[in-house]
Design a protein around this motif. Sequence first.
Motif, PDB file in Angstrom:
ATOM      1  N   ILE A 378       0.844  -1.216   0.000  1.00  0.00           N
ATOM      2  CA  ILE A 378       0.000   0.000   0.000  1.00  0.00           C
ATOM      3  C   ILE A 378       0.868   1.252   0.000  1.00  0.00           C
ATOM      4  CG2 ILE A 378      -1.626   1.346   1.389  1.00  0.00           C
ATOM      5  CD1 ILE A 378      -2.811  -1.369   2.311  1.00  0.00           C
ATOM      6  N   LEU A 379       1.915   1.260   0.829  1.00  0.00           N
ATOM      7  CA  LEU A 379       2.830   2.407   0.873  1.00  0.00           C
ATOM      8  C   LEU A 379       3.530   2.589  -0.468  1.00  0.00           C
ATOM      9  CD1 LEU A 379       4.413   1.924   4.422  1.00  0.00           C
ATOM     10  CD2 LEU A 379       2.893   3.783   3.710  1.00  0.00           C
ATOM     11  N   ALA A 380       3.907   1.491  -1.096  1.00  0.00           N
ATOM     12  CA  ALA A 380       4.550   1.579  -2.412  1.00  0.00           C
ATOM     13  C   ALA A 380       3.611   2.218  -3.427  1.00  0.00           C
ATOM     14  CB  ALA A 380       4.970   0.186  -2.880  1.00  0.00           C
ATOM     15  N   ILE A 381       2.357   1.831  -3.381  1.00  0.00           N
ATOM     16  CA  ILE A 381       1.367   2.401  -4.310  1.00  0.00           C
ATOM     17  C   ILE A 381       1.169   3.897  -4.033  1.00  0.00           C
ATOM     18  CG2 ILE A 381      -1.081   2.371  -4.949  1.00  0.00           C
ATOM     19  CD1 ILE A 381      -0.957  -0.700  -4.444  1.00  0.00           C
ATOM     20  N   LEU A 382       1.096   4.281  -2.749  1.00  0.00           N
ATOM     21  CA  LEU A 382       0.924   5.687  -2.398  1.00  0.00           C
ATOM     22  C   LEU A 382       2.116   6.530  -2.871  1.00  0.00           C
ATOM     23  CD1 LEU A 382      -0.587   5.386   1.213  1.00  0.00           C
ATOM     24  CD2 LEU A 382      -1.767   6.062  -0.895  1.00  0.00           C
ATOM     25  N   TYR A 383       3.320   5.982  -2.744  1.00  0.00           N
ATOM     26  CA  TYR A 383       4.500   6.713  -3.227  1.00  0.00           C
ATOM     27  C   TYR A 383       4.507   6.798  -4.749  1.00  0.00           C
ATOM     28  CZ  TYR A 383       6.970   7.578   1.135  1.00  0.00           C
ATOM     29  OH  TYR A 383       7.340   8.079   2.367  1.00  0.00           O
ATOM     30  N   LEU A 384       3.988   5.778  -5.424  1.00  0.00           N
ATOM     31  CA  LEU A 384       3.873   5.846  -6.881  1.00  0.00           C
ATOM     32  C   LEU A 384       2.877   6.922  -7.301  1.00  0.00           C
ATOM     33  CD1 LEU A 384       3.920   2.116  -8.090  1.00  0.00           C
ATOM     34  CD2 LEU A 384       5.590   3.902  -8.586  1.00  0.00           C
ATOM     35  N   ILE A 385       1.783   7.029  -6.540  1.00  0.00           N
ATOM     36  CA  ILE A 385       0.798   8.088  -6.819  1.00  0.00           C
ATOM     37  C   ILE A 385       1.431   9.463  -6.608  1.00  0.00           C
ATOM     38  CG2 ILE A 385      -1.372   9.128  -6.031  1.00  0.00           C
ATOM     39  CD1 ILE A 385      -2.319   6.272  -5.355  1.00  0.00           C
ATOM     40  N   ASP A 386       2.219   9.590  -5.543  1.00  0.00           N
ATOM     41  CA  ASP A 386       2.941  10.850  -5.303  1.00  0.00           C
ATOM     42  C   ASP A 386       3.894  11.160  -6.458  1.00  0.00           C
ATOM     43  OD1 ASP A 386       1.673  11.355  -2.958  1.00  0.00           O
ATOM     44  OD2 ASP A 386       3.393  11.017  -1.649  1.00  0.00           O
ATOM     45  N   GLY A 396       0.089  19.904  -4.348  1.00  0.00           N
ATOM     46  CA  GLY A 396      -0.948  19.892  -3.317  1.00  0.00           C
ATOM     47  C   GLY A 396      -1.577  18.532  -3.112  1.00  0.00           C
ATOM     48  N   LYS A 397      -1.374  17.621  -4.074  1.00  0.00           N
ATOM     49  CA  LYS A 397      -1.963  16.275  -3.973  1.00  0.00           C
ATOM     50  C   LYS A 397      -1.000  15.247  -3.376  1.00  0.00           C
ATOM     51  CE  LYS A 397      -5.253  16.742  -7.793  1.00  0.00           C
ATOM     52  NZ  LYS A 397      -5.721  16.156  -9.071  1.00  0.00           N
ATOM     53  N   ILE A 398       0.186  15.713  -2.966  1.00  0.00           N
ATOM     54  CA  ILE A 398       1.149  14.781  -2.371  1.00  0.00           C
ATOM     55  C   ILE A 398       0.608  14.263  -1.045  1.00  0.00           C
ATOM     56  CG2 ILE A 398       3.454  14.561  -1.380  1.00  0.00           C
ATOM     57  CD1 ILE A 398       4.453  16.589  -3.399  1.00  0.00           C
ATOM     58  N   ARG A 399       0.579  12.934  -0.904  1.00  0.00           N
ATOM     59  CA  ARG A 399       0.021  12.311   0.297  1.00  0.00           C
ATOM     60  C   ARG A 399       1.082  12.008   1.352  1.00  0.00           C
ATOM     61  NH1 ARG A 399      -3.173  10.532  -3.899  1.00  0.00           N
ATOM     62  NH2 ARG A 399      -5.426  10.330  -3.481  1.00  0.00           N
ATOM     63  N   MET A 400       2.209  11.473   0.909  1.00  0.00           N
ATOM     64  CA  MET A 400       3.229  10.997   1.845  1.00  0.00           C
ATOM     65  C   MET A 400       4.162  12.133   2.239  1.00  0.00           C
ATOM     66  SD  MET A 400       1.980   8.090   1.969  1.00  0.00           S
ATOM     67  CE  MET A 400       3.096   7.389   3.152  1.00  0.00           C
ATOM     68  N   ILE A 508      13.042  10.592  -6.061  1.00  0.00           N
ATOM     69  CA  ILE A 508      13.000  10.162  -4.663  1.00  0.00           C
ATOM     70  C   ILE A 508      11.729   9.369  -4.387  1.00  0.00           C
ATOM     71  CG2 ILE A 508      12.786  10.987  -2.280  1.00  0.00           C
ATOM     72  CD1 ILE A 508      14.573  13.377  -3.131  1.00  0.00           C
ATOM     73  N   LYS A 509      10.603   9.882  -4.869  1.00  0.00           N
ATOM     74  CA  LYS A 509       9.317   9.196  -4.666  1.00  0.00           C
ATOM     75  C   LYS A 509       9.319   7.826  -5.351  1.00  0.00           C
ATOM     76  CE  LYS A 509       6.918  12.349  -2.370  1.00  0.00           C
ATOM     77  NZ  LYS A 509       6.325  12.084  -1.037  1.00  0.00           N
ATOM     78  N   LEU A 510       9.862   7.770  -6.569  1.00  0.00           N
ATOM     79  CA  LEU A 510       9.874   6.514  -7.322  1.00  0.00           C
ATOM     80  C   LEU A 510      10.769   5.475  -6.643  1.00  0.00           C
ATOM     81  CD1 LEU A 510       9.036   4.892  -9.806  1.00  0.00           C
ATOM     82  CD2 LEU A 510      10.979   5.922 -11.035  1.00  0.00           C
ATOM     83  N   VAL A 511      11.964   5.891  -6.236  1.00  0.00           N
ATOM     84  CA  VAL A 511      12.896   4.958  -5.587  1.00  0.00           C
ATOM     85  C   VAL A 511      12.313   4.443  -4.270  1.00  0.00           C
ATOM     86  CG1 VAL A 511      15.144   4.757  -4.468  1.00  0.00           C
ATOM     87  CG2 VAL A 511      14.963   5.906  -6.676  1.00  0.00           C
ATOM     88  N   THR A 512      11.660   5.334  -3.502  1.00  0.00           N
ATOM     89  CA  THR A 512      11.047   4.917  -2.239  1.00  0.00           C
ATOM     90  C   THR A 512       9.946   3.887  -2.488  1.00  0.00           C
ATOM     91  OG1 THR A 512      11.484   7.122  -1.319  1.00  0.00           O
ATOM     92  CG2 THR A 512       9.936   5.724  -0.125  1.00  0.00           C
ATOM     93  N   ALA A 513       9.165   4.084  -3.549  1.00  0.00           N
ATOM     94  CA  ALA A 513       8.126   3.110  -3.907  1.00  0.00           C
ATOM     95  C   ALA A 513       8.745   1.755  -4.226  1.00  0.00           C
ATOM     96  CB  ALA A 513       7.323   3.617  -5.099  1.00  0.00           C
ATOM     97  N   ILE A 514       9.860   1.773  -4.967  1.00  0.00           N
ATOM     98  CA  ILE A 514      10.543   0.525  -5.321  1.00  0.00           C
ATOM     99  C   ILE A 514      11.067  -0.176  -4.064  1.00  0.00           C
ATOM    100  CG2 ILE A 514      12.572  -0.432  -6.495  1.00  0.00           C
ATOM    101  CD1 ILE A 514      12.177   1.790  -8.610  1.00  0.00           C
ATOM    102  N   VAL A 515      11.624   0.614  -3.126  1.00  0.00           N
ATOM    103  CA  VAL A 515      12.129   0.041  -1.866  1.00  0.00           C
ATOM    104  C   VAL A 515      11.016  -0.680  -1.120  1.00  0.00           C
ATOM    105  CG1 VAL A 515      13.012   0.613   0.428  1.00  0.00           C
ATOM    106  CG2 VAL A 515      14.055   1.633  -1.594  1.00  0.00           C
ATOM    107  N   PHE A 516       9.827  -0.066  -1.051  1.00  0.00           N
ATOM    108  CA  PHE A 516       8.703  -0.702  -0.355  1.00  0.00           C
ATOM    109  C   PHE A 516       8.249  -1.958  -1.079  1.00  0.00           C
ATOM    110  CE2 PHE A 516       7.916   3.324   2.050  1.00  0.00           C
ATOM    111  CZ  PHE A 516       7.934   2.753   3.300  1.00  0.00           C
ATOM    112  N   PHE A 517       8.273  -1.947  -2.403  1.00  0.00           N
ATOM    113  CA  PHE A 517       7.942  -3.161  -3.142  1.00  0.00           C
ATOM    114  C   PHE A 517       8.937  -4.278  -2.813  1.00  0.00           C
ATOM    115  CE2 PHE A 517       5.305  -0.774  -6.379  1.00  0.00           C
ATOM    116  CZ  PHE A 517       4.157  -1.524  -6.184  1.00  0.00           C
TER     117      PHE A 517
END
Length: 526
Positions: A378-386, A396-400, A508-517
């Motif tokens: 779920i966190l990986a998906i949220l970072y991908l959305i960010d 303004g739509k950044i969640r994390m 940064i957002k993309l790499v963090t999403a990959i880390v969570f995956f």
Amino acid sequence: MASQNTEQKNNLMVQMEYYQYNVCASCHPEDDFFAVVSDTISPIKQKYPYEIAVYNTFRAEDKKRFEKRLQELMLKEADVSLPTLIMISEDSEALVCLSGLDEIKEKLEDTLKQAAKPGQFVSSEAALESDEKTEAASLIENESQNQMQISSSDWKEQLREAVSKDKSTDSVILYFSTVSCTDCSEVKSLLKKMTDEQTTKKPLVIHEFNIAEEDNVVLLQKLFSIYDVASDKQQVPIVFFSGGYLSGSKAVTQGLEQKWKDDELTGFNLENILSDDASWKEENKDQASFKTYIGLAAAGFINGVNPCGASMLLMLLAAIAMSGRSVIKTGCAYLAGKFTAYCAMGMGLYKLFMAIGQDIFLSISNVFTWIFAAVFFILAILYLIDFVNVKRKQYGKIRMQLPTALRKWNHERIEKASKINAKWMIPAAVVLGIMISAGEFFCTGQVYLAAILYMMKMQQEMKLQTNAAFIIYVTAMCIPSFLIVLVIEKTKNVIHMSNKTLEWLPAIKLVTAIVFFIFAVFMLMQ
């Protein structure tokens, strides 16, 4: 009625140890014993209380315990047959032994009633004179040592003969199984599939050992020791390869094929095993630990480029630069506070998890594995959305990110700290680093929590040095911030650095999403 209650109170709590020999992970021969217990002594448990512990002599640790109990009874293994039930005295010495399921069924109730009465049994050790005890124990121990020396040379020759023709480029597997084992059949199906898929460029060599043969049992138990196999993993089916082992049908069927594809089964070094068992084991463990530390350092560095932490640091350095004070001294003091805070928070959480986790995280690990894996996905998906929102410049739509109220509180603390007297600036920056890090944890703590759970897994497998692991992780986490401090000290241009951070935000957002995956996949693979 009163005399019955008095008799019940006078009865001792009887400790019973049930020893069986079970090599198969899917077999439960102790069920036959508990059926006997249910039929014979369960109805009288309130009057004659007892506790039962079950041990498997196939496991080295349990076998040593069994041998110790037999020594206390002045018996040899040849004198008894498994399964064996041993009653234990108040001072934790073996009292009496029932050998074989038929004898257990016949004598269990009467033996329990006798053992529950104080003074009914005199342990075999107490019945012998001191000299007799010493002589008997010495004879048994010498006999055991002689047998071990013979077995030691035999298993080495057996293993050398098995793998003598293998090449270093071959994928080599030592597979141990037994007959009438459902789990072994599943693993055998996988090995057949892998054999059918092998190519000349990726040869697969499988050495299968049936532990119904005594020599193969000796070899397997030696490999348990060399590979430092946990007691609850000492079972069949099990496979050994150059870098470790997989125990149980689930672990083998889910992990072996991927290790083969990733070339993790090559390089089986027989001479390392034969020349020095202990040093090979430590070397193997050290290599695995080194890889783990590198992985933690990489995760820490990635977490260190989190925009939450960078924005707070940039705000502080901007205020310091405008006041004409030393950016490098203040920045390093701030990072010292940050290092202290994250080490303290991480070690505190780790100890908390381990305190409740040895039983909870491990005994119901499947449940927690699925929960944490789902959270990480779920966190990986949220970072991908960010990532998508940042690419579209829809900030303004950044969640994390940190909550607005917390960001405002941090800004106020930084503003006050920048106005402190120069004499107190360094200690104030350390305290500020601790305070900001505590709030920043809501943003950076997600990856940190995943790393802590990873440390728990690794600690169980290779006795990871957790203090060193935390120091490595947090140090790597502080490196990006330290680089920011150095750049601003040299250029005196905070705005340029802030703009660069904004440019790097999508990556940064993309790499963090990959880390969570990656963490989610790791949890599921375990």
